[in-house]
Design a protein around this motif. Structure first.
Motif, short mmCIF file in Angstrom:
data_model
loop_
_atom_site.label_atom_id
_atom_site.label_comp_id
_atom_site.label_asym_id
_atom_site.label_seq_id
_atom_site.Cartn_x
_atom_site.Cartn_y
_atom_site.Cartn_z
N ARG A 189 -12.29 61.41 -16.09
CA ARG A 189 -11.50 62.30 -15.25
C ARG A 189 -12.02 62.35 -13.81
N LEU A 190 -13.32 62.10 -13.64
CA LEU A 190 -13.93 62.22 -12.31
C LEU A 190 -14.19 60.86 -11.67
N LEU A 191 -13.89 59.79 -12.38
CA LEU A 191 -14.23 58.46 -11.88
C LEU A 191 -13.54 58.14 -10.57
N TRP A 192 -12.35 58.72 -10.34
CA TRP A 192 -11.62 58.47 -9.10
C TRP A 192 -12.44 58.92 -7.89
N LEU A 193 -13.20 60.01 -8.04
CA LEU A 193 -13.95 60.57 -6.91
C LEU A 193 -15.02 59.61 -6.43
N LYS A 194 -15.63 58.90 -7.35
CA LYS A 194 -16.64 57.90 -6.96
C LYS A 194 -16.00 56.85 -6.06
N GLN A 230 -15.53 52.71 -19.26
CA GLN A 230 -14.38 52.05 -19.87
C GLN A 230 -13.28 53.09 -20.08
N CYS A 231 -12.35 53.14 -19.15
CA CYS A 231 -11.30 54.15 -19.19
C CYS A 231 -9.94 53.47 -19.24
N PRO A 265 -11.04 57.52 -23.10
CA PRO A 265 -11.48 58.09 -24.36
C PRO A 265 -10.35 58.16 -25.40
N GLN A 266 -10.72 58.36 -26.66
CA GLN A 266 -9.73 58.44 -27.73
C GLN A 266 -8.72 59.54 -27.43
N PRO A 267 -7.43 59.19 -27.39
CA PRO A 267 -6.42 60.20 -27.04
C PRO A 267 -6.27 61.27 -28.13
N GLU A 268 -5.87 62.44 -27.71
CA GLU A 268 -5.49 63.51 -28.62
C GLU A 268 -3.99 63.44 -28.84
N ILE A 269 -3.57 63.73 -30.05
CA ILE A 269 -2.16 63.63 -30.42
C ILE A 269 -1.57 65.02 -30.62
N ARG A 270 -0.38 65.21 -30.11
CA ARG A 270 0.38 66.41 -30.45
C ARG A 270 1.85 66.02 -30.66
N TRP A 271 2.53 66.82 -31.44
CA TRP A 271 3.93 66.57 -31.75
C TRP A 271 4.79 67.67 -31.16
N GLU A 272 5.91 67.26 -30.56
CA GLU A 272 6.92 68.21 -30.10
C GLU A 272 8.20 67.93 -30.89
N VAL A 335 -7.20 59.91 -18.77
CA VAL A 335 -6.60 58.95 -17.85
C VAL A 335 -5.09 59.16 -17.72
N GLY A 336 -4.44 59.66 -18.76
CA GLY A 336 -3.00 59.83 -18.67
C GLY A 336 -2.39 60.28 -19.98
N THR A 337 -1.06 60.28 -20.00
CA THR A 337 -0.28 60.70 -21.17
C THR A 337 0.84 59.70 -21.41
N ARG A 338 1.07 59.34 -22.66
CA ARG A 338 2.20 58.52 -23.05
C ARG A 338 2.90 59.20 -24.22
N LYS A 339 4.19 58.93 -24.34
CA LYS A 339 4.92 59.54 -25.45
C LYS A 339 6.03 58.62 -25.94
N VAL A 340 6.35 58.76 -27.21
CA VAL A 340 7.45 58.05 -27.82
C VAL A 340 8.21 59.05 -28.68
#
Length: 422
Positions: A189-194, A230-231, A265-272, A335-340
């Motif tokens: 999350r902070l790698l951009w600042l470097k 590794q992001c 990092p390993q993404p967290e999953i949620r369902w809508e 790093v971000g969010t993806r959805k299907v």
């Protein structure tokens, strides 16, 4: 001849001195500006009775503990406000919002753990903002988006663990930024600042003191010296069962949607889940069970409409008209969010695709017959919607108007790609 002028000057001085609160000293400057000097007076609050034309108000080194909306209503023309070295721990929202002429504000060396960041929105003429040596924890990414004239920002020596990407982008006049001595969590999350700090022309003092407090492996390491992490943003693949044409489905159809994700990092999953009746959001698993037992359809949990397992699988134990709708799997990491998404529909006609079109779903050309859709990390689309239609043959509907699949069903599955923009 000097008598009348002397009297006039004496009267003017007397009026001016009467307008200045007793603890303060007010000094007239050029062009109608006025300085109110109230530092080192053991004040516990902002004094009242200040002249309305005060442009510089010094309240440093007092014992002020809080500021309210009414604190500066008498001095709305103020341009410089010095409040350092007090005991301020609370600022009411709206306290600074009316100070539209403010150019300099110093809140350093106080006890602030929170700040009404929305007040900065109106301070478009601000040039200096000092908030260092406080206890501030959260910094909204949009906090400085209207401060295009800001030249110097001091937020060092606080409790910030991260800074969102884009936080400094709108400050086109910024020439000095002090962010050292914060307990930064040096993750993706902070790698951009470097990278940003290495390429910006803005002066950033004490770079070796911009260091990591976490994770433990990087504790004390300056941000500029941490190794490349590794992001990667999430990629998502959605599959369902049953997923073949001409599959015989029996009473109480169980539909399983499996969300497979990768990323670092390993993404967290949620369902809508959006059905005609209501929307539901499920964050994480609500069933503790061996994933090898999924084929039973969750018999021990048959009373639940939706079951979510730790491996990303969502089970609909009894698919009916009540469970029609859109099922969206969202995968999120730093790093971000993806959805299907999938649209699940039950149709009673011989041509369920026509039913779907009559329901005003925007569709495109037919795709594969298998429920298998993937949203890649580098996809230009944030996700796509897959439409699954289970056709109920004529004369085989349920006795309650289609709320339960009580009779044998033949699965008729059409995969129609529908673009879903985030």
């Amino acid at each position: 001849m000097m008598g009348p002028f002397l009297c006039l000057w004496t009267a003017t001085f007397f009026v001016m001195s009467q307008e200045c609160p007793e603890p303060c000293t007010c000094v007239e400057k050029k062009y109608g500006r006025q300085l109110a000097e109230c530092a080192y007076r053991d004040l516990q609050g902002v004094p009242t009775g200040l002249p309305s034309n005060v442009t510089t108000l010094t309240l440093s080194a007092n014992k002020i503990t809080s500021l309210q909306q009414s604190s500066f209503l008498e001095v709305t023309q103020v341009q410089s406000l010095w409040l350092a070295h007090n005991e301020i721990c609370a600022i009411e929202e709206g306290t600074f919002a009316r100070l539209l002429h403010l150019k300099n504000i110093d809140l350093s060396n106080n006890q602030l753990a929170d700040f009404p960041w929305g007040d900065l929105y109106n301070l478009s003429t601000l040039q200096l903002l000092k908030m260092n040596n406080n206890q501030l924890v959260k910094l909204p990414w949009e906090a400085f988006h209207t401060l295009k004239d800001l030249r110097s920002l001091w937020i060092n020596d606080n409790k910030f663990t991260t800074i969102a990407q884009g936080t400094f982008d709108a400050m086109s006049s910024l020439s000095q930024l002090q962010i050292y001595n914060n307990p930064f969590n040096c993750t993706c999350r902070l790698l951009w600042l470097k990278s940003w700090a290495e390429n910006t022309l803005i002066s950033i003092p004490k770079r070796d003191s911009i260091s990591c407090a976490a994770p433990e492996s990087l504790r004390g390491v300056p941000l500029g010296r941490i190794p490349d992490l590794q992001c990667t943003p999430p990629s998502v693949q959605l599959t369902c069962h049953p997923n073949l044409d001409n599959t015989v489905l029996y009473d109480g159809l169980t539909l399983m949607l499996h969300c497979s994700v990768t990323g670092s990092p390993q993404p967290e999953i949620r369902w809508e889940i959006q059905t005609p009746i209501q929307g539901t959001e499920i964050n994480g698993p609500n069933v503790e069970r061996d994933k090898n037992d999924l084929s039973t359809g969750g018999s021990k949990h048959s009373a639940e409409r939706f079951l979510v397992y730790g491996n990303g699988t969502l089970v609909i134990p009894h698919l009916s008209k009540h469970e029609e709708g859109t099922y969206t799997c969202l995968a999120t990491n730093e790093v971000g969010t993806r959805k299907v998404s999938v649209n699940v529909a039950l149709a009673n006609s011989e041509n369920p695709a026509e039913d779907l079109l009559r329901n005003n779903l925007a569709t495109s050309k037919l795709g594969a017959k298998h429920c298998n859709k993937e949203a890649q990390a580098n996809s230009s689309q944030a996700g796509e919607k897959l439409v699954i239609i289970y056709r109920v043959p004529a004369g085989m509907g349920s006795s309650d108007g289609g709320t339960l699949l009580e009779s044998r069903l033949w699965a008729c599955m059409f995969c129609l790609v529908v673009f879903l923009y985030c």
